[in-house]
Design a protein around this motif. Sequence first.
Motif, PDB file in Angstrom:
ATOM      1  N   THR A 158       0.842  -1.195   0.000  1.00 54.06           N
ATOM      2  CA  THR A 158       0.000   0.000   0.000  1.00 54.06           C
ATOM      3  C   THR A 158       0.879   1.247   0.000  1.00 54.06           C
ATOM      4  OG1 THR A 158      -1.754  -1.144   1.200  1.00 54.06           O
ATOM      5  CG2 THR A 158      -1.761   1.258   1.307  1.00 54.06           C
ATOM      6  N   LYS A 159       0.569   2.193  -0.857  1.00 49.66           N
ATOM      7  CA  LYS A 159       1.313   3.456  -0.892  1.00 49.66           C
ATOM      8  C   LYS A 159       1.247   4.134   0.473  1.00 49.66           C
ATOM      9  CE  LYS A 159       1.377   7.957  -3.226  1.00 49.66           C
ATOM     10  NZ  LYS A 159       0.713   8.813  -4.238  1.00 49.66           N
ATOM     11  N   ILE A 217      -4.848   3.626   7.463  1.00 52.24           N
ATOM     12  CA  ILE A 217      -4.776   5.083   7.353  1.00 52.24           C
ATOM     13  C   ILE A 217      -4.051   5.474   6.074  1.00 52.24           C
ATOM     14  CG2 ILE A 217      -3.827   7.158   8.463  1.00 52.24           C
ATOM     15  CD1 ILE A 217      -4.234   5.631  11.158  1.00 52.24           C
ATOM     16  N   ASP A 218      -2.966   4.779   5.748  1.00 50.27           N
ATOM     17  CA  ASP A 218      -2.257   5.019   4.485  1.00 50.27           C
ATOM     18  C   ASP A 218      -3.195   4.848   3.297  1.00 50.27           C
ATOM     19  OD1 ASP A 218       0.177   5.501   5.731  1.00 50.27           O
ATOM     20  OD2 ASP A 218       0.942   3.474   5.420  1.00 50.27           O
ATOM     21  N   ALA A 219      -3.917   3.744   3.290  1.00 46.84           N
ATOM     22  CA  ALA A 219      -4.767   3.422   2.145  1.00 46.84           C
ATOM     23  C   ALA A 219      -5.882   4.443   1.972  1.00 46.84           C
ATOM     24  CB  ALA A 219      -5.347   2.020   2.306  1.00 46.84           C
ATOM     25  N   ALA A 277     -21.877   0.707   3.751  1.00 48.30           N
ATOM     26  CA  ALA A 277     -20.950   1.803   4.031  1.00 48.30           C
ATOM     27  C   ALA A 277     -20.132   1.520   5.283  1.00 48.30           C
ATOM     28  CB  ALA A 277     -21.723   3.103   4.215  1.00 48.30           C
ATOM     29  N   MET A 278     -18.865   1.915   5.261  1.00 49.18           N
ATOM     30  CA  MET A 278     -18.000   1.888   6.432  1.00 49.18           C
ATOM     31  C   MET A 278     -17.677   3.340   6.767  1.00 49.18           C
ATOM     32  SD  MET A 278     -17.241  -1.283   7.419  1.00 49.18           S
ATOM     33  CE  MET A 278     -15.597  -1.353   8.104  1.00 49.18           C
ATOM     34  N   ALA A 288      -9.055   1.669  -2.375  1.00 45.11           N
ATOM     35  CA  ALA A 288     -10.205   0.926  -1.871  1.00 45.11           C
ATOM     36  C   ALA A 288      -9.812  -0.474  -1.426  1.00 45.11           C
ATOM     37  CB  ALA A 288     -11.291   0.832  -2.936  1.00 45.11           C
ATOM     38  N   GLN A 289     -10.591  -1.038  -0.512  1.00 48.54           N
ATOM     39  CA  GLN A 289     -10.362  -2.406  -0.060  1.00 48.54           C
ATOM     40  C   GLN A 289     -10.838  -3.433  -1.069  1.00 48.54           C
ATOM     41  OE1 GLN A 289     -12.286  -1.959   4.001  1.00 48.54           O
ATOM     42  NE2 GLN A 289     -10.672  -3.408   4.492  1.00 48.54           N
TER      43      GLN A 289
END
Length: 362
Positions: free
Chosen positions: A113-114, A158-160, A175-176, A166-167
């Motif tokens: 993940t970036k 938090i990074d994502a 919704a989350m 998206a997951q």
Amino acid sequence: MGLGLRAARLLLRSRPMPGPGPKRPRSAMAPRIGTHNGTFHCDEALACYLLRLLPQYRDAEIIRTREPQLLSECDVVVDVGGEYDPQKHRYDHHQRSFAQSMHCLRPDKPWKTKLSSAGLVYFHFGSQILASLLGLKEEDPVVQALYDKLYENFVEEIDAIDNGIAQWDGEPRYAMSTNLSARVAYLNPRWNDMDQDTEAGFKKAMELVGREFLDRLDYYHHSWLPARTLVEEAIEKRFKVDPSGEILVFSQGGCPWKEHLFSLESELGVEKPIKFVLYVDQNNRWRVQCVPAGLHTFQNRLSLPEEWRGVRDEALSQLSGIPGCVFVHASGFIGGNQTQEGALRMAQSALARQTGPDALSS
């Protein structure tokens, strides 16, 4: 001497408000942490909080600005400035050239993940921070295990979110909206508030993320990590429970076992996947729980029989032929019995009904 979790919590409540502060000679100034002003996000709130856990930045002043001159005077800058240069302590991730992940910077780590400013600060200082909080050396295996766990289960999310990753592909089923990043966002002024000042809200955001970071560390250190020993002992004794080796009995109930089970199966070379775990509940009754097919799925390696699901007490005992049954959940992932022997018989009966050695059942 490490700062300690308790001291960190006390420090969290006594921090001064971020802001530009009075003009002083540069030599007399406390260290300065720079970040952007205006709407704030979870990543820079966590980055600033983490930096303040380090001895060199414990008394640092938070400077929220986008003015290049003011940022150039800061000892460390996060989430603004268009520069990633750890030698100069510049930790922005918005520039076009930036595509770093934990795996890019440390190929032995799996996460791709970036990174956001939170992930960058955690990458460079996380081990030092954890060692200080726990009173251990950075190379201690406990510090390294918790470093990985906190990244994967706290910082990476938090990074994502900050980078818009998206997951899942396509539209989510629901919704989350209560994750930590969302709760930080709600601390910003509403669009139609007369007062658009963000300084007080940013202070609350730092307190929120700091409290949750410390709480998560405390849980992983004192609950999650000790559970590994319990799971490993159960795996080693599994053939004494049942000749199949597919049923575990935990000496204590309520421990977080799933992630440890999956990793230990791989590390210990468990050939036949474990299907059920047994443990005593808070009412001193026994539970039989199915092992899921993976950490993030509701599918089980083998579920309890379909005809037992939703049936309770004596009706379930009559149906199954096993005395002392209490219940089987409607989805078949867990059941209960008055005794360990009864719970074991429920698991053994489910094993005997499977259509193949590694059958999956939803």
